[in-house]
Design a protein around this motif. Structure first.
Motif, PDB file in Angstrom:
ATOM      1  N   GLY A  27       0.817  -1.206   0.000  1.00  0.00           N
ATOM      2  CA  GLY A  27       0.000   0.000   0.000  1.00  0.00           C
ATOM      3  C   GLY A  27       0.848   1.252   0.000  1.00  0.00           C
ATOM      4  O   GLY A  27       2.068   1.193   0.168  1.00  0.00           O
ATOM      5  N   LEU A  28       0.192   2.380  -0.171  1.00  0.00           N
ATOM      6  CA  LEU A  28       0.867   3.668  -0.110  1.00  0.00           C
ATOM      7  C   LEU A  28       0.637   4.283   1.257  1.00  0.00           C
ATOM      8  O   LEU A  28      -0.503   4.534   1.661  1.00  0.00           O
ATOM      9  N   GLY A  29       1.709   4.550   1.989  1.00  0.00           N
ATOM     10  CA  GLY A  29       1.605   5.284   3.238  1.00  0.00           C
ATOM     11  C   GLY A  29       1.473   6.774   2.942  1.00  0.00           C
ATOM     12  O   GLY A  29       2.193   7.307   2.100  1.00  0.00           O
ATOM     13  N   THR A  30       0.548   7.446   3.613  1.00  0.00           N
ATOM     14  CA  THR A  30       0.294   8.862   3.319  1.00  0.00           C
ATOM     15  C   THR A  30       0.817   9.791   4.405  1.00  0.00           C
ATOM     16  O   THR A  30       0.524  10.984   4.380  1.00  0.00           O
ATOM     17  N   ALA A 219       3.627  -3.596   7.896  1.00  0.00           N
ATOM     18  CA  ALA A 219       4.876  -2.911   8.198  1.00  0.00           C
ATOM     19  C   ALA A 219       4.819  -1.446   7.795  1.00  0.00           C
ATOM     20  O   ALA A 219       4.660  -1.131   6.618  1.00  0.00           O
ATOM     21  N   TYR A 220       4.945  -0.538   8.780  1.00  0.00           N
ATOM     22  CA  TYR A 220       5.197   0.861   8.428  1.00  0.00           C
ATOM     23  C   TYR A 220       6.687   1.129   8.586  1.00  0.00           C
ATOM     24  O   TYR A 220       7.394   0.366   9.244  1.00  0.00           O
ATOM     25  N   LEU A 264      11.509  -3.933   0.152  1.00  0.00           N
ATOM     26  CA  LEU A 264      10.068  -4.146   0.091  1.00  0.00           C
ATOM     27  C   LEU A 264       9.738  -5.576  -0.326  1.00  0.00           C
ATOM     28  O   LEU A 264       8.823  -6.199   0.221  1.00  0.00           O
ATOM     29  N   ARG A 265      10.465  -6.090  -1.292  1.00  0.00           N
ATOM     30  CA  ARG A 265      10.235  -7.473  -1.719  1.00  0.00           C
ATOM     31  C   ARG A 265      10.505  -8.438  -0.560  1.00  0.00           C
ATOM     32  O   ARG A 265       9.779  -9.426  -0.377  1.00  0.00           O
ATOM     33  N   SER A 273       2.374  -7.391   5.068  1.00  0.00           N
ATOM     34  CA  SER A 273       1.960  -6.269   4.233  1.00  0.00           C
ATOM     35  C   SER A 273       2.945  -5.127   4.494  1.00  0.00           C
ATOM     36  O   SER A 273       3.606  -5.091   5.530  1.00  0.00           O
ATOM     37  N   ALA A 274       3.039  -4.177   3.565  1.00  0.00           N
ATOM     38  CA  ALA A 274       3.935  -3.028   3.744  1.00  0.00           C
ATOM     39  C   ALA A 274       3.285  -1.782   3.172  1.00  0.00           C
ATOM     40  O   ALA A 274       2.621  -1.840   2.132  1.00  0.00           O
TER      41      ALA A 274
END
Length: 330
Positions: A27-30, A219-220, A264-265, A273-274
């Motif tokens: 996902g995209l962290g905002t 994961a953040y 990330l991989r 999840s990341a």
């Protein structure tokens, strides 16, 4: 590689939550504390165009209106429908009191311009004094705490699920002990726990606990984000960030990938999840391009060996709180 092919390859890493809802692994962290709304708007617009379908938001990020504006534009353009997106937001610490939970969720829904969330998380187990200030401070500049029990907060979240305002609920920055307290009384079980997790903080014990309880670990700061939280260790000349680890750099060159893509991989391939954050369009696109290669078991072991149990975000303002999450072993 074409975007549609990347999307298909990404789908095999999806997680299935309560009710059969699919959550994309990446996902995209905002979270963008130094950037303005225009940057956030462009990042979200770029991300969805590049193939992202998972957006990670929070009230404390103070930019959900910008995210909502980007979502609206994407829908108007015909790029997506609301149902194509998996949208997460988080309940901030000053709204733990059960009678405040629904209103806080509704505020996020209004700002995002949507009728429901796919996932709503309790941002931290520590409650702060209720009121208009995100960080209520006393005369000495210390955060004022509230004694609300997050278990009571959880029950209010369950009511929001019943009402159809959110499809799934979960935690963020919760320890295994704290999650177990919720599991012991939950009518609707937590589906996710979002925590700091990266090469130097691999969270193996917490990950195993979550897997046993069918909870997705998100994961953040999956790239390590050195210096983001002001930890003095990251300012040391001896500190080597995740992105600068020699073995990561070497592996990236060998696979014609960037260090960020390797990191990330690694997380996705472990089964987590990341939600990496970036407002730079080229980085946003680049971070999604991790589904056209894989790491061998030997390469995974090489990266696993680089764990240091090094935490960047220790939330020092809440260290004296009775529910301070990092008092527990994991």
């Amino acid at each position: 590689m074409r975007r549609d092919i990347l999307e298909v390859m990404a789908n095999k890493f999806d997680f299935t939550l309560r009710g059969g809802l699919k959550m994309p692994a990446l996902g995209l962290g905002t979270y963008a504390p130094k950037e303005g709304d225009d940057d956030v708007f462009n990042a979200v617009h770029t991300a969805v165009k590049a193939g992202y379908r998972n957006l990670d938001c929070a009230a404390i990020y103070r930019n959900e209106r910008a995210v909502g504006s980007a979502i609206k534009k994407l829908i108007v353009e015909g790029t997506i429908q609301r149902e194509d997106l998996f949208i997460t937001s988080k309940l901030w610490n000053t709204c733990h009191r059960p009678d405040l939970v629904r209103a806080s969720l509704k505020k996020s829904l209004d700002d995002l311009g949507v009728k429901y969330l796919d996932l709503y998380l309790i941002h931290w187990p520590m409650a702060y004094k209720e009121g208009e200030e995100f960080m209520p401070l006393d005369e000495n500049g210390k955060v004022i705490f509230s004694d609300v029990d997050y278990v009571d907060t959880w029950k209010a979240l369950e009511d929001c699920v019943d009402e159809g305002l959110v499809r799934n609920i979960g935690c963020s920055n919760f320890s295994s002990v704290q999650i177990q307290r919720i599991l012991d009384v939950a009518r609707i079980r937590p589906q996710a726990n979002q925590v700091e997790c990266h090469l130097h903080l691999q969270q193996d014990k917490l990950f195993d606990f979550c897997k046993k309880n069918n909870i997705v670990l998100i994961a953040y700061s999956p790239l390590g984000a050195p210096g983001t939280f002001g930890d003095p260790k990251t300012k040391s000349e001896e500190y080597v960030s995740c992105l600068q680890e020699p073995k990561v750099v070497e592996l990236a060159k060998a696979k014609n990938k960037t260090p960020a893509q390797i990191l990330l991989r690694f997380i996705i391939q472990r089964g987590l999840s990341a939600v990496p954050k970036s407002v730079k369009p080229e980085r946003v696109v680049e971070n999604f391009q991790i589904f056209d290669f894989e790491l061998s078991e030997e390469e995974m072991e090489l990266l696993r060996a680089l764990n240091k149990d090094f935490r960047l975000n220790i939330e020092t303002v809440a260290v004296d709180h009775k529910y301070y999450t990092f008092n527990d072993a994991f």
